[in-house]
Design an enzyme around this catalytic site. Structure first.
Site, PDB file in Angstrom:
ATOM      1  N   SER A 222       0.455  -0.893   0.248  1.00 61.38           N
ATOM      2  CA  SER A 222      -0.002  -0.030  -0.313  1.00 61.38           C
ATOM      3  C   SER A 222       0.570   1.109  -0.382  1.00 61.38           C
ATOM      4  O   SER A 222       1.864   1.194   0.728  1.00 61.38           O
ATOM      5  CB  SER A 222      -0.790   0.093   1.440  1.00 61.38           C
ATOM      6  N   TYR A 235      -1.815   0.383  10.696  1.00 63.27           N
ATOM      7  CA  TYR A 235      -1.683   0.039   8.991  1.00 63.27           C
ATOM      8  C   TYR A 235      -0.644   0.228   7.703  1.00 63.27           C
ATOM      9  O   TYR A 235       0.554  -0.440   7.524  1.00 63.27           O
ATOM     10  CB  TYR A 235      -3.155   0.633   8.315  1.00 63.27           C
TER      11      TYR A 235
END
Length: 405
Positions: A222, A235
């Site tokens: 990501s 995250y």
């Protein structure tokens, strides 16, 4: 005029040439949209026009570099490798990227080993119904070492003497939303357990099979692992660890003939992202777990606004997962796969801004792009109101003193 320039000036021209040439190469390789590419080219044109009277040799070198780059691009690309007979192991296939990718890889002729959390779940049943008999479904929680080892034994038994061509590390979670101070330690640990340690364990376990086949490792990561997205600390930290591990692995496995690629998707509708009940449950659990003093300083309305913004952002995400699937196939079958694939609109532009613009500009770009908060924490609002009241009070006192004079 040019004869009067000293050696430092020519050094400056050399540095400028490298920078502009690198920027142009980045523009051409970043998969930008037509509008973004046009803006980038116009910016470069203005830069060249401004510098033309001073550094004609540097400009000519840049133009030469661009021409050479285009000549290289226009040369015929080697055809993709055949998929038939190649075995791929992919994690996290109950839904989202994994589920769609399994179907596509199976249709191309791969022998697919797909892990799911629930063999009786809707995602697993759909795969069994739509895929060929070549598909092997395995129930695996990648945070459980025993289950990973059992999946390795099952895969070896089916492969026989054949190695594993591809490992697609897709399984991942995003279990937090909110400021780092408000995120639970369990959220940080949960993200690290799945996104980093789970992926690490799977990769290390299957590496002997991948080295045997001189195969490919493809990891879904990501942009949050490279750039500081607000409210995604847990995250992002797990993906940052994953990115560094993947980059290191790419260097270490090059002598073995194993190619390593990272997929960086834009925003897509996957997993629980469009599940209203999921967001409400996460919000409720967060409010119940925060210390009262901390909740008082931030304010319940501040936490609720963050939840609403995340939910709104998720609802606007792209439902078409094909760019990510296409990038995975490219990483598996391209004769010379890229180290990184920007999968989706805007990702190339984001990384270009992150790489070449000042930090203040890239930081503001992220804030405007992602969670656009309007509320300040409650304590800061109170402080701001107190300061405003104090300022008005001082102004009134000053006006009264002026009248007395």
């Amino acid at each position: 005029m040019m004869d009067d320039y000293t050696l430092p000036f020519w050094i400056y021209l050399g540095v400028l040439t490298v920078f502009v040439g690198g920027a142009m190469k980045k523009i051409l390789a970043s998969h930008l949209s037509a509008a973004s590419t046009l803006v980038a080219w116009l910016g470069a044109t203005v830069l060249v026009e401004r510098l033309w009277p001073f550094c004609l040799p540097a400009v000519l070198l840049v133009l030469l570099a661009v021409c050479l780059y285009y000549a290289t691009r226009s040369s015929p690309l080697p055809s993709a490798l055949p998929a038939h007979g190649k075995a791929v192991f992919i994690t996290g296939c109950d839904s989202g990227f994994g589920n769609v990718t399994v179907k596509h890889l199976d249709s191309l002729g791969f022998d697919v080993f797909a892990t799911v959390l629930d063999l009786k779940g809707d995602g697993a049943r759909e795969l069994q119904r739509t895929c060929s008999p070549r598909l092997t479904l395995l129930q695996v929680d990648i945070t459980q070492p025993q289950q990973v080892q059992q999946a390795l034994l099952d895969t070896k038994a089916k492969l026989g003497l054949k190695g594993l061509w591809g490992l697609v590390n897709n399984a991942g979670v995003c279990v937090n939303f909110g400021d780092a101070e408000l995120s639970l330690m369990s959220n940080f640990r949960g993200c690290m357990e799945v996104n980093f340690f789970g992926t690490l364990n799977v990769t290390k376990s299957f590496l002997p099979l991948l080295r045997q086949a001189k195969g490919r490792i493809v990891t879904i990561s990501s942009p949050a692992g490279d750039q500081p997205f607000p409210s995604l600390a847990a995250y992002g930290a797990s993906k940052a660890a994953l990115n560094l591990f993947t980059n290191t692995l790419r260097h270490e496995l090059e002598p073995w003939g194993v190619r390593v690629s990272t997929i960086l998707p834009s925003s897509y509708k996957t997993g629980q992202s469009s599940n209203h009940a999921y967001w409400e449950q996460q919000h409720k659990e967060l409010l119940q777990s925060l210390p009262p003093a901390l909740l008082e300083e931030y304010g319940e309305d501040y936490v609720t606004e963050t939840k609403d913004l995340f939910q709104s952002f998720a609802s606007q995400a792209n439902p078409d997962l094909s760019p990510v699937v296409h990038a995975i196939v490219q990483a598996l079958l391209a004769p010379q796969p890229q180290a990184r694939y920007y999968a989706g609109p805007g990702i190339g532009l984001m990384y270009f801004i992150h790489s070449y613009c000042p930090f203040s500009i890239s930081n503001r770009f992220l804030q405007k792009l992602f969670v656009k908060k309007k509320l300040m924490p409650r304590a800061l609002r109170k402080q701001s109101g107190f300061d405003l009241h104090l300022s008005l009070h001082n102004n009134n006192n000053n006006n009264n003193e002026e009248k007395l004079k």
